[in-house]
Design a protein around this motif. Structure first.
Motif, PDB file in Angstrom:
ATOM      1  N   THR A 129      -0.286   3.307 -12.403  1.00 23.79           N
ATOM      2  CA  THR A 129      -0.158   4.762 -12.528  1.00 23.79           C
ATOM      3  C   THR A 129      -0.043   5.170 -13.991  1.00 23.79           C
ATOM      4  OG1 THR A 129       2.239   4.544 -12.134  1.00 23.79           O
ATOM      5  CG2 THR A 129       0.861   5.120 -10.248  1.00 23.79           C
ATOM      6  N   ALA A 130       0.419   4.261 -14.849  1.00 24.80           N
ATOM      7  CA  ALA A 130       0.419   4.552 -16.289  1.00 24.80           C
ATOM      8  C   ALA A 130      -1.008   4.704 -16.793  1.00 24.80           C
ATOM      9  CB  ALA A 130       1.135   3.439 -17.051  1.00 24.80           C
ATOM     10  N   VAL A 131      -1.900   3.845 -16.296  1.00 28.28           N
ATOM     11  CA  VAL A 131      -3.302   3.950 -16.687  1.00 28.28           C
ATOM     12  C   VAL A 131      -3.926   5.214 -16.090  1.00 28.28           C
ATOM     13  CG1 VAL A 131      -5.532   2.786 -16.675  1.00 28.28           C
ATOM     14  CG2 VAL A 131      -3.453   1.451 -16.861  1.00 28.28           C
ATOM     15  N   LEU A 132      -3.530   5.574 -14.872  1.00 27.98           N
ATOM     16  CA  LEU A 132      -4.019   6.834 -14.281  1.00 27.98           C
ATOM     17  C   LEU A 132      -3.584   8.025 -15.127  1.00 27.98           C
ATOM     18  CD1 LEU A 132      -3.498   6.341 -10.423  1.00 27.98           C
ATOM     19  CD2 LEU A 132      -5.661   6.550 -11.649  1.00 27.98           C
ATOM     20  N   ASN A 188       0.825  -1.210   0.000  1.00 28.83           N
ATOM     21  CA  ASN A 188       0.000   0.000   0.000  1.00 28.83           C
ATOM     22  C   ASN A 188       0.858   1.258   0.000  1.00 28.83           C
ATOM     23  OD1 ASN A 188      -2.346  -1.809   0.530  1.00 28.83           O
ATOM     24  ND2 ASN A 188      -3.360   0.143   0.906  1.00 28.83           N
ATOM     25  N   ALA A 189       2.047   1.188   0.597  1.00 30.31           N
ATOM     26  CA  ALA A 189       2.953   2.339   0.577  1.00 30.31           C
ATOM     27  C   ALA A 189       3.499   2.596  -0.820  1.00 30.31           C
ATOM     28  CB  ALA A 189       4.106   2.116   1.559  1.00 30.31           C
ATOM     29  N   VAL A 190       3.506   1.556  -1.659  1.00 34.33           N
ATOM     30  CA  VAL A 190       3.978   1.717  -3.033  1.00 34.33           C
ATOM     31  C   VAL A 190       3.113   2.712  -3.799  1.00 34.33           C
ATOM     32  CG1 VAL A 190       4.067   0.509  -5.263  1.00 34.33           C
ATOM     33  CG2 VAL A 190       5.144  -0.497  -3.268  1.00 34.33           C
ATOM     34  N   VAL A 191       1.823   2.787  -3.458  1.00 37.18           N
ATOM     35  CA  VAL A 191       0.897   3.650  -4.193  1.00 37.18           C
ATOM     36  C   VAL A 191       1.381   5.098  -4.196  1.00 37.18           C
ATOM     37  CG1 VAL A 191      -1.457   4.560  -4.272  1.00 37.18           C
ATOM     38  CG2 VAL A 191      -1.073   2.141  -3.736  1.00 37.18           C
ATOM     39  N   GLY A 192       1.656   5.640  -3.019  1.00 31.35           N
ATOM     40  CA  GLY A 192       2.128   7.020  -2.945  1.00 31.35           C
ATOM     41  C   GLY A 192       3.486   7.193  -3.592  1.00 31.35           C
ATOM     42  N   GLY A 193       4.376   6.213  -3.358  1.00 27.27           N
ATOM     43  CA  GLY A 193       5.706   6.300  -3.955  1.00 27.27           C
ATOM     44  C   GLY A 193       5.653   6.285  -5.469  1.00 27.27           C
ATOM     45  N   ALA A 194       4.799   5.413  -6.044  1.00 28.15           N
ATOM     46  CA  ALA A 194       4.706   5.313  -7.503  1.00 28.15           C
ATOM     47  C   ALA A 194       4.086   6.564  -8.118  1.00 28.15           C
ATOM     48  CB  ALA A 194       3.884   4.085  -7.881  1.00 28.15           C
ATOM     49  N   LEU A 195       3.255   7.266  -7.345  1.00 32.03           N
ATOM     50  CA  LEU A 195       2.625   8.483  -7.863  1.00 32.03           C
ATOM     51  C   LEU A 195       3.576   9.675  -7.868  1.00 32.03           C
ATOM     52  CD1 LEU A 195      -0.966   8.244  -6.342  1.00 32.03           C
ATOM     53  CD2 LEU A 195      -0.388   8.316  -8.774  1.00 32.03           C
ATOM     54  N   VAL A 196       4.670   9.598  -7.104  1.00 32.82           N
ATOM     55  CA  VAL A 196       5.611  10.728  -7.062  1.00 32.82           C
ATOM     56  C   VAL A 196       6.216  11.001  -8.431  1.00 32.82           C
ATOM     57  CG1 VAL A 196       7.809  11.552  -6.144  1.00 32.82           C
ATOM     58  CG2 VAL A 196       6.114  10.571  -4.594  1.00 32.82           C
ATOM     59  N   PRO A 197       6.884  10.029  -9.085  1.00 30.58           N
ATOM     60  CA  PRO A 197       7.411  10.317 -10.420  1.00 30.58           C
ATOM     61  C   PRO A 197       6.313  10.559 -11.448  1.00 30.58           C
ATOM     62  CG  PRO A 197       7.675   7.990  -9.911  1.00 30.58           C
ATOM     63  CD  PRO A 197       7.237   8.664  -8.647  1.00 30.58           C
ATOM     64  N   THR A 198       5.136   9.963 -11.214  1.00 25.85           N
ATOM     65  CA  THR A 198       4.016  10.170 -12.136  1.00 25.85           C
ATOM     66  C   THR A 198       3.577  11.622 -12.144  1.00 25.85           C
ATOM     67  OG1 THR A 198       3.269   7.918 -11.655  1.00 25.85           O
ATOM     68  CG2 THR A 198       1.703   9.379 -12.752  1.00 25.85           C
ATOM     69  N   ILE A 199       3.442  12.192 -10.951  1.00 26.96           N
ATOM     70  CA  ILE A 199       2.959  13.567 -10.822  1.00 26.96           C
ATOM     71  C   ILE A 199       4.060  14.576 -11.114  1.00 26.96           C
ATOM     72  CG2 ILE A 199       2.148  15.261  -9.129  1.00 26.96           C
ATOM     73  CD1 ILE A 199       0.498  13.033  -7.852  1.00 26.96           C
ATOM     74  N   ALA A 200       5.253  14.338 -10.578  1.00 20.80           N
ATOM     75  CA  ALA A 200       6.315  15.348 -10.663  1.00 20.80           C
ATOM     76  C   ALA A 200       7.006  15.367 -12.019  1.00 20.80           C
ATOM     77  CB  ALA A 200       7.346  15.111  -9.555  1.00 20.80           C
ATOM     78  N   LEU A 201       7.140  14.196 -12.649  1.00 21.43           N
ATOM     79  CA  LEU A 201       7.913  14.118 -13.889  1.00 21.43           C
ATOM     80  C   LEU A 201       7.123  13.595 -15.080  1.00 21.43           C
ATOM     81  CD1 LEU A 201      11.236  12.617 -12.462  1.00 21.43           C
ATOM     82  CD2 LEU A 201      10.785  15.005 -13.052  1.00 21.43           C
ATOM     83  N   GLY A 202       5.947  13.038 -14.817  1.00 16.44           N
ATOM     84  CA  GLY A 202       5.199  12.441 -15.911  1.00 16.44           C
ATOM     85  C   GLY A 202       5.717  11.076 -16.293  1.00 16.44           C
ATOM     86  N   ILE A 203       6.450  10.412 -15.387  1.00 14.65           N
ATOM     87  CA  ILE A 203       6.972   9.059 -15.615  1.00 14.65           C
ATOM     88  C   ILE A 203       6.220   8.107 -14.691  1.00 14.65           C
ATOM     89  CG2 ILE A 203       8.985   7.554 -15.514  1.00 14.65           C
ATOM     90  CD1 ILE A 203      10.737   9.997 -15.915  1.00 14.65           C
ATOM     91  N   PRO A 204       5.378   7.215 -15.213  1.00 14.25           N
ATOM     92  CA  PRO A 204       4.603   6.327 -14.336  1.00 14.25           C
ATOM     93  C   PRO A 204       5.506   5.428 -13.504  1.00 14.25           C
ATOM     94  CG  PRO A 204       3.787   6.272 -16.589  1.00 14.25           C
ATOM     95  CD  PRO A 204       5.077   7.006 -16.626  1.00 14.25           C
TER      96      PRO A 204
END
Length: 504
Positions: free
Chosen positions: A328-331, A307-323
């Motif tokens: 998070t790629a689907v998000l 469950n902690a992976v969720v927030g961690g995986a969203l960091v590069p998704t939100i900040a850099l656009g790298i899923p």
């Protein structure tokens, strides 16, 4: 930054967004509890439901579904000895034996509590790390955006399970498909072969539904696995006692940290984090012999981590656009559906939606705890729905969802083509995530490349003249080289030299 955080908090507390979080949590628990289904598939399948919603509301619902499905996977793992999601695989080792000992409630309660704490920690990490990274990319221009796109593709491909070549092939195919449609600089059609329906490009949501949902439905139809001995009821106490919680807390916090750090690495995923956390929990434990026999520490560690992976995986998704993961790629695809271009500008140009998403991840953990306590006791009935009933329902939803996007039968046919492609990929062990990333980053890569070359009068040296671009491209090159024999040989030589010195 404070103003944006407050804006996101104000948005997420609106009634439509609260309802979206609750609905997403229920759907995520249901999907996670179904053996064989995944959060990624559910997000892709339910994406069309968000078309009529505000962007922040739709993304909040999908993010809540993602978080809840990570816990929901442990329900099937504990009750059926079959992980509901890949990230719940390590939970079987101690969860199922504890359930067989008549303590299914305790096993599920420890899993839920650990998932809640891990999720809250990851949401706090997301809220603090992502804005900091976002401030660093305010000056990104076309040159830097091109380097980010290249880095995203190479990292996901090189970290894919299986061979790097297969991952790069999938990413390249995704990029090629993203080029279908009108050229953004010349306005001429590319790779459309006269088909009018392709002039606007391949509908991203149609591709996602086909790639993730149809192969899953086929796998469920083909699956006739014996579930073995089943848990018939959950009647004991669920929540751990205060003494048990205090005993578990250091393990949960350590595992949550492992989950966040693993999520920050694009492509690593919850299945990597859960085994890493389980191993560390056993290494730090004073009762190593109890692991594998129904020990609650062996349940808490992987559940806090995934469950902690969720927030961690969203960091590069939100900040850099790298899923950070396929989910998070689907998000990111969901953002595109709502007209929001993924990339380093997410936290500036679309601050309202982005910070609402961050707060939604935080509040979704509390929804998970409350709804999870009520849902888990009846979840045994959900886990026992036969696969051959679920599969046709998934296919029908795929057809309805793909048709509803543009009211087009052509899109249904396109979805089925991508479904067959996804099944072939699955059989050949070619990862799908790099292809999804290629579809997402294709337009950004194409546009930033043309803009950069226009700025430099056609000189590719512009990508090396920018320090940020040069560093990102160097990291991208190394991420490929280190997974080839040329990159592995120096590392092996250094290890041999180190061992020789130790022996001397």
């Amino acid at each position: 930054m404070i103003d944006n955080i407050l804006l996101g908090l104000n948005n997420v507390l609106l009634l439509p967004n609260i309802l979206a979080i609750l609905v997403g949590t229920v759907l995520g628990l249901f999907v996670g509890a179904m053996p064989g289904l995944s959060a990624t598939m559910a997000i892709a399948l339910l994406l069309p439901l968000t078309f009529g919603l505000d962007a922040a509301t739709g993304i909040s619902m999908l993010a809540s579904l993602y978080l809840a499905a990570m816990y929901g996977g442990s329900i099937a793992a504990i009750l059926l000895r079959t992980p509901g999601t890949p990230a719940a695989a390590a939970t079987i080792v101690d969860g199922y034996p504890l359930a067989m000992a008549g303590k299914a409630g305790k096993a599920l309660g420890v899993s839920l509590t650990s998932s809640f704490v891990g999720g809250v920690i990851s949401a706090i990490a997301l809220m603090t790390i992502a804005p900091t990274l976002g401030m660093l990319v305010l000056e990104f221009g076309p040159v830097e955006l091109f380097a980010v796109a290249v880095l995203g593709i190479t990292i996901i491909a090189s970290l894919s399970q299986g061979s790097t070549i297969r991952g790069l092939f999938a990413g390249a195919l995704g990029l090629l498909i993203a080029m279908v449609g009108m050229d953004i600089t010349t306005g001429t059609p590319r790779f459309t072969y006269g088909v009018m329906n392709l002039f606007e490009g391949v509908p991203f949501t149609v591709a996602l539904i086909g790639l993730f949902s149809i192969p899953q439905a086929i796998r469920l139809i083909q699956s006739d696995a014996d579930m073995g001995k089943l848990v018939s009821k959950v009647s004991d106490r669920m929540l751990p006692t205060w003494a048990e919680f205090r005993h578990l807390l250091p393990n949960i916090v350590r595992s949550s940290g492992i989950g966040v750090m693993t999520g920050l690495v694009p492509g690593a995923g919850g299945d990597t984090a859960c085994w890493f956390a389980y191993n560390e929990a056993k290494r730090f434990s004073k009762h190593k012999e109890k692991f594998g026999t129904g020990f609650i520490d062996g349940i808490a560690a992987p559940e806090a981590a995934n469950n902690a992976v969720v927030g961690g995986a969203l960091v590069p998704t939100i900040a850099l656009g790298i899923p950070g993961s396929s989910s998070t790629a689907v998000l990111m695809g969901a953002l595109m559906v709502h007209g929001i271009l993924p990339g380093p500008t997410l936290m500036t140009e679309y601050a309202g939606v982005t910070y609402t998403l961050i707060w939604a991840v935080f509040f979704a953990n509390f929804a998970l705890l409350g709804i999870g306590l009520a849902f888990t006791r009846v979840s045994i009935y959900v886990t026992q729905i036969p696969n051959k009933i679920i599969a046709p329902v998934i296919i029908v939803l795929c057809v309805i969802g793909s048709f509803a996007i543009n009211n087009s039968v052509f899109d249904v046919g396109l979805m089925l083509i991508f479904g067959i492609l996804g099944y072939v990929f699955d059989r050949l062990k070619i990862p799908t995530a790099p292809m999804v990333l290629g579809l997402i980053l294709g337009n950004m890569l194409d546009g930033s490349l043309h803009q950069s070359l226009l700025i430099s009068d056609g000189s590719f040296m512009i990508f090396l003249e920018s320090p940020i671009s040069a560093v990102l491209l160097a990291v991208a090159a190394w991420s490929i080289i280190q997974n080839t024999p040329a990159g592995k040989w120096p590392a092996a030589a250094l290890r041999r030299l180190f061992r020789r010195k130790q022996a001397d």
